[in-house]
Design a protein around this motif. Sequence first.
Motif, PDB file in Angstrom:
ATOM      1  N   ALA A 147      -2.720   5.997   3.412  1.00 18.25           N
ATOM      2  CA  ALA A 147      -2.686   4.822   2.533  1.00 18.25           C
ATOM      3  C   ALA A 147      -1.265   4.416   2.167  1.00 18.25           C
ATOM      4  CB  ALA A 147      -3.482   5.112   1.260  1.00 18.25           C
ATOM      5  N   ASP A 192      -5.775   2.593  -2.343  1.00 16.38           N
ATOM      6  CA  ASP A 192      -5.368   1.256  -1.921  1.00 16.38           C
ATOM      7  C   ASP A 192      -5.667   0.210  -2.996  1.00 16.38           C
ATOM      8  OD1 ASP A 192      -8.026   1.777  -1.517  1.00 16.38           O
ATOM      9  OD2 ASP A 192      -8.144   0.915   0.488  1.00 16.38           O
ATOM     10  N   ASP A 193      -6.118   0.653  -4.158  1.00 23.07           N
ATOM     11  CA  ASP A 193      -6.399  -0.248  -5.277  1.00 23.07           C
ATOM     12  C   ASP A 193      -5.359  -0.055  -6.373  1.00 23.07           C
ATOM     13  OD1 ASP A 193      -8.672  -0.922  -3.833  1.00 23.07           O
ATOM     14  OD2 ASP A 193      -9.939   0.503  -4.917  1.00 23.07           O
ATOM     15  N   SER A 252       1.850   9.157   3.555  1.00 21.14           N
ATOM     16  CA  SER A 252       1.188   9.295   2.252  1.00 21.14           C
ATOM     17  C   SER A 252       1.557  10.590   1.537  1.00 21.14           C
ATOM     18  CB  SER A 252      -0.333   9.228   2.436  1.00 21.14           C
ATOM     19  OG  SER A 252      -0.737   7.958   2.898  1.00 21.14           O
ATOM     20  N   SER A 280      -0.497   1.552  -6.167  1.00 21.38           N
ATOM     21  CA  SER A 280      -1.594   2.225  -6.855  1.00 21.38           C
ATOM     22  C   SER A 280      -1.068   3.286  -7.820  1.00 21.38           C
ATOM     23  CB  SER A 280      -2.528   2.876  -5.819  1.00 21.38           C
ATOM     24  OG  SER A 280      -3.600   3.535  -6.460  1.00 21.38           O
ATOM     25  N   ASN A 300      -8.827  -2.490   6.535  1.00 21.34           N
ATOM     26  CA  ASN A 300      -9.348  -1.119   6.597  1.00 21.34           C
ATOM     27  C   ASN A 300     -10.746  -0.986   6.015  1.00 21.34           C
ATOM     28  OD1 ASN A 300      -6.951  -0.375   7.728  1.00 21.34           O
ATOM     29  ND2 ASN A 300      -6.089   0.523   5.867  1.00 21.34           N
ATOM     30  N   LYS A 347       0.747   2.143   2.906  1.00 27.09           N
ATOM     31  CA  LYS A 347       1.042   0.728   2.675  1.00 27.09           C
ATOM     32  C   LYS A 347       0.714   0.313   1.248  1.00 27.09           C
ATOM     33  CE  LYS A 347      -0.072  -3.899   4.425  1.00 27.09           C
ATOM     34  NZ  LYS A 347      -0.856  -4.679   5.434  1.00 27.09           N
ATOM     35  N   PHE A 348      -0.337   0.896   0.669  1.00 25.91           N
ATOM     36  CA  PHE A 348      -0.820   0.479  -0.651  1.00 25.91           C
ATOM     37  C   PHE A 348      -0.548   1.519  -1.743  1.00 25.91           C
ATOM     38  CE2 PHE A 348      -3.595  -1.211   2.679  1.00 25.91           C
ATOM     39  CZ  PHE A 348      -3.524  -2.569   2.441  1.00 25.91           C
ATOM     40  N   LEU A 349      -0.296   2.754  -1.343  1.00 25.03           N
ATOM     41  CA  LEU A 349      -0.223   3.867  -2.290  1.00 25.03           C
ATOM     42  C   LEU A 349       0.824   3.697  -3.386  1.00 25.03           C
ATOM     43  CD1 LEU A 349      -1.496   6.585  -2.975  1.00 25.03           C
ATOM     44  CD2 LEU A 349       0.096   7.671  -1.367  1.00 25.03           C
ATOM     45  N   HIS A 355      -9.240  -5.500   2.428  1.00 27.56           N
ATOM     46  CA  HIS A 355      -8.307  -5.649   3.543  1.00 27.56           C
ATOM     47  C   HIS A 355      -8.951  -5.149   4.830  1.00 27.56           C
ATOM     48  CE1 HIS A 355      -7.625  -1.314   3.030  1.00 27.56           C
ATOM     49  NE2 HIS A 355      -7.434  -1.569   1.751  1.00 27.56           N
ATOM     50  N   ALA A 396      -5.026  -9.135  -0.324  1.00 27.81           N
ATOM     51  CA  ALA A 396      -3.647  -8.714  -0.550  1.00 27.81           C
ATOM     52  C   ALA A 396      -2.782  -9.850  -1.088  1.00 27.81           C
ATOM     53  CB  ALA A 396      -3.055  -8.164   0.746  1.00 27.81           C
TER      54      ALA A 396
END
Length: 319
Positions: A12, A90-91, A44, A19, A213, A14-16, A211, A122
Amino acid sequence: MLISIVVPVYNAEKFLPKSLESLQNQTYTELEIILVNDGSNDGSAAICEQYASTDKRFVVIHKENGGVSSARNTGLKRVTGEYVGFVDPDDWIEPDMFKRLYQLTQEYNADISMCGYVKEKADGTVLNTLEQPSVTSFTAKEALNTILNDDSFRGFLWNKLFSAAILKENPSLELDENIHFCEDLLFCCKAILGSKSLVYDITPFYHYMFHDNNASSSQYSLKKLTSLEALEQIIEMLSEEANVNVSMYKSYYMRMNLSLLMNGIHENKSSTDTTRYLRKNLFKYSLSELNSKSLRFSCCISRVSVKTAYLIWKFTKRN
């Protein structure tokens, strides 16, 4: 009061950061943030360690890949807080989310507090309709009769705060690692059944990111078939409970079964054995137990002729 937050992490990167930053910036600061790195093969793990090195509230656990339920269960075994929450990697969440959820447990003497959520892309595009602010309290039975409603708090883990006492009093309350869809609904129903009161603030404190995923174009998979097992367990668990609308769960089961049957045929992915299994399930519950005329009609047609039901389904889908 210490709140433990379990974050299952897998590829994760890209989003971690966003978050974890949203967790780090919570206005409620008495937190234990358990990051379970579930065998990630991207960056990650390094991101998790970076946050843990600068903020002692972050705890990192590394494990071999076992899936999101395995990661959550690993985190649950490590929690030490009086309350337990979940956030997906990812949130992201609003700064006051856990402050508000904790306040609700105290104000309403609730075992479980819940909040609304925003489903967004996104680029910030909101995909769900946001309701007017309101707070509603529930008994366990009322919550079980509400959880499947489209405008309710639903059976997600990530928009809830659970009293750890519920988990301690029910050692079997963990995620079923053999179920890959509706496993969170099964967990929530077990937790609700063990609670006395719940409260729901519809204010959207949680941001669920939609997204590539999690936006699979396929509506059929062998993993999605496990949702039927989850619903069977829920129906069996609630069948002897007075004042619980079990027909609602049976109807949900049948809608899921029909969807899997039709999409399996449509995508040409369902094996002969699986199709036979899904067709057999059409007779699992009587038509009188289902809660809508359209569902009863679909089941009735499918029982007589799956081919005819598929043609109707395909025509309806196209239009």
